[in-house]
Motif scaffolding. Structure first.
Motif, short mmCIF file in Angstrom:
data_model
loop_
_atom_site.label_atom_id
_atom_site.label_comp_id
_atom_site.label_asym_id
_atom_site.label_seq_id
_atom_site.Cartn_x
_atom_site.Cartn_y
_atom_site.Cartn_z
N THR B 5 9.01 -29.78 -41.22
CA THR B 5 10.29 -29.99 -41.89
C THR B 5 11.18 -28.83 -41.51
OG1 THR B 5 9.16 -31.07 -43.71
CG2 THR B 5 11.41 -30.35 -44.14
N ILE B 6 12.21 -29.14 -40.75
CA ILE B 6 13.10 -28.08 -40.27
C ILE B 6 14.51 -28.37 -40.75
CG2 ILE B 6 14.05 -26.95 -38.22
CD1 ILE B 6 11.35 -27.84 -36.87
N VAL B 48 13.09 -16.78 -38.19
CA VAL B 48 13.46 -18.00 -38.93
C VAL B 48 12.78 -17.90 -40.30
CG1 VAL B 48 13.60 -19.40 -36.83
CG2 VAL B 48 11.46 -19.36 -38.14
N HIS B 49 13.12 -18.78 -41.21
CA HIS B 49 12.46 -18.75 -42.51
C HIS B 49 11.32 -19.77 -42.56
CE1 HIS B 49 16.38 -17.13 -44.56
NE2 HIS B 49 15.90 -16.33 -43.63
N LEU B 50 10.17 -19.29 -42.96
CA LEU B 50 9.03 -20.19 -43.18
C LEU B 50 8.70 -20.07 -44.67
CD1 LEU B 50 6.72 -22.01 -42.13
CD2 LEU B 50 5.42 -19.93 -41.67
N ASN B 51 8.95 -21.14 -45.40
CA ASN B 51 8.81 -21.10 -46.86
C ASN B 51 9.52 -19.88 -47.44
OD1 ASN B 51 7.23 -23.39 -46.64
ND2 ASN B 51 5.31 -22.25 -46.62
N GLY B 52 10.70 -19.60 -46.92
CA GLY B 52 11.52 -18.54 -47.48
C GLY B 52 11.24 -17.15 -46.95
N GLU B 53 10.24 -16.99 -46.10
CA GLU B 53 9.94 -15.66 -45.54
C GLU B 53 10.46 -15.56 -44.10
OE1 GLU B 53 9.01 -13.29 -47.29
OE2 GLU B 53 7.87 -14.09 -48.97
N ALA B 66 3.06 -26.28 -39.81
CA ALA B 66 2.81 -27.70 -40.06
C ALA B 66 2.85 -27.99 -41.56
CB ALA B 66 1.46 -28.12 -39.48
N GLY B 67 3.67 -28.97 -41.94
CA GLY B 67 3.76 -29.36 -43.35
C GLY B 67 4.53 -28.37 -44.21
N GLN B 68 5.04 -27.29 -43.60
CA GLN B 68 5.77 -26.27 -44.37
C GLN B 68 7.28 -26.43 -44.14
OE1 GLN B 68 3.52 -24.25 -46.12
NE2 GLN B 68 2.08 -25.67 -45.15
N LYS B 69 8.04 -25.62 -44.87
CA LYS B 69 9.49 -25.71 -44.74
C LYS B 69 10.02 -24.61 -43.82
CE LYS B 69 10.91 -27.86 -49.05
NZ LYS B 69 9.87 -27.69 -50.10
#
Ligand code: FES
Ligand code: FES
Lengths: 223, 156
Positions: B5-6, B48-53, B66-69
């Protein structure tokens, strides 16, 4: 000269008491001497009594063996692979010369970094291939701010005392300390990623020294 | 197939799970706002942000996402009007611009976690983002301005 029978009995009683007394004195002196010379050889300092867990029984303790094993433990703990994440300041160390981590990431409250500079932003669950790339572990972090568990700059005496003190070792009991030798982050020292030297002995050898040190009483070398 | 999910859009990509996320963003999906600088987590151009990080996508395997935001510079704000983007324009921060999407993505995590950062907070947060043009002072000013806009939206 003939002795009065009464006198004879008194004399032999007196002799018996004297013999018994000297025996007691001899044993006391001998034990004291052995004890103090043992301390003198090892320079061992008794650890504080630790909380729960199978602390070594008094009788099983051997301060000489304990202190000798700690010599090996100390060499490993002060090697860059261990010490770099136990810095005296709030920035981790890097490389075989233990320089400050480039980009100066900070410890943060929980030891996992701050803001955009959290450890796991670069350090993945496994080592990234290639030279000068971040080594990895799922729980890559420094000790937290309220218990920094500093290795850098510690003498053998200071480090040994610190390691067995639950107020300074992450609240670990003897049992937990023993288990800590197989912690994945400890093991990561022996899988450091390309271009980094290994600790000065194998993990098996380290674990044996660690266990010997603790099981023999976790004595600290002389200051 | 790996599901991602990008920028709130779902994607399925047919790539090796070990492929760096950066490669997938730029080469597979054409999101080229995120830049490649060093490839070894040392410059910050690829943040970039991965689950806000604020992860570095050059060393982050796509399997971790995979499967993360995931959020990239293209998705930071719907109309490119994040307070940081506005402040960046206002103070003309960019010189060549190459490092700036990484700078803004790092700064965004700082402002999310600290509404009123001191200069020391800014330095701690931004120490890992290198700018070869040396725009550091303008970056710091722009972060301060963006923090102010965030606190008083009327100023934006
Ligand atoms: S390209 Fe990822 S940190 Fe430089
Ligand atoms: S603006 Fe050129 S590298 Fe930062």
């Amino acid at each position: 000269m003939k002795q009065h029978p009464d006198n004879g009995t008194r004399t032999s009683l007196f002799m018996k008491i004297m013999t018994l007394l000297s025996a007691v004195i001899f044993i006391t002196t001998a034990v004291t001497t052995v004890y103090s010379s043992e301390n003198a050889i090892s320079g061992g300092t008794e650890p504080q009594l630790l909380d729960s867990g199978p602390g070594p029984e008094k009788a099983d303790r051997d301060s000489v063996a304990s202190v000798e094993a700690f010599g090996k433990v100390y060499k490993v703990l002060m090697s860059p692979r261990c010490m770099n994440c136990h810095p005296a300041g709030d920035v981790p160390l890097q490389g075989d010369d233990s320089h400050l981590h480039t980009m100066l990431p900070k410890r943060g409250v929980d030891g996992k970094g701050v803001y955009a500079m959290k450890c796991s932003n670069c350090h993945q669950a496994t080592n990234t291939p290639g030279l000068h790339t971040p080594p990895g572990n799922p729980k890559w972090h420094l000790p937290p701010a309220d218990m920094k568990m500093v290795f850098e700059g510690r003498t053998p005496h200071q480090l040994a005392k610190q390691l067995v003190d639950p107020k300074q070792n992450g609240r670990k009991s003897m049992k937990k300390l023993l288990e800590h030798a197989d912690d994945t982050l400890v093991l990561a020292g022996w899988n450091p990623g390309e271009g980094r030297t290994l600790p000065p002995m194998s993990h098996a050898e380290f674990k044996e020294a660690w266990t010997t040190w603790i099981k023999n009483g976790a004595y600290a070398p002389k200051p | 197939m790996i599901k991602l999910t990008i920028n709130q859009k779902k994607h399925q990509v047919d790539v090796d799970p070990d492929t760096p996320l950066l490669w997938v963003l730029r080469d597979t999906l054409g999101l080229v706002g995120t830049k490649y600088g060093c490839g070894v987590a040392q410059c910050g151009a690829c943040v970039v942000h991965l689950n806000g990080e604020a992860v570095r996508s050059c060393v982050t395997k796509v399997s971790r996402a995979a499967g993360q935001k995931v959020v990239t510079i293209e998705g930071l704000a719907a109309r490119a009007d994040h307070p940081l983007q506005k402040a960046w324009l206002e103070l003309d921060v960019a010189q060549c611009g190459y490092c700036q999407s990484g700078q803004i993505m790092s700064a965004a995590v700082l402002l999310k976690e600290n509404k009123n950062p001191t200069d020391a907070d800014i330095d701690a947060a931004m120490a890992g983002n290198i700018c070869r043009c040396g725009t550091y002072l303008r970056i710091r000013d722009a972060i301060r301005l963006a923090a102010e806009m965030q606190r008083n939206p009327s100023k934006g």
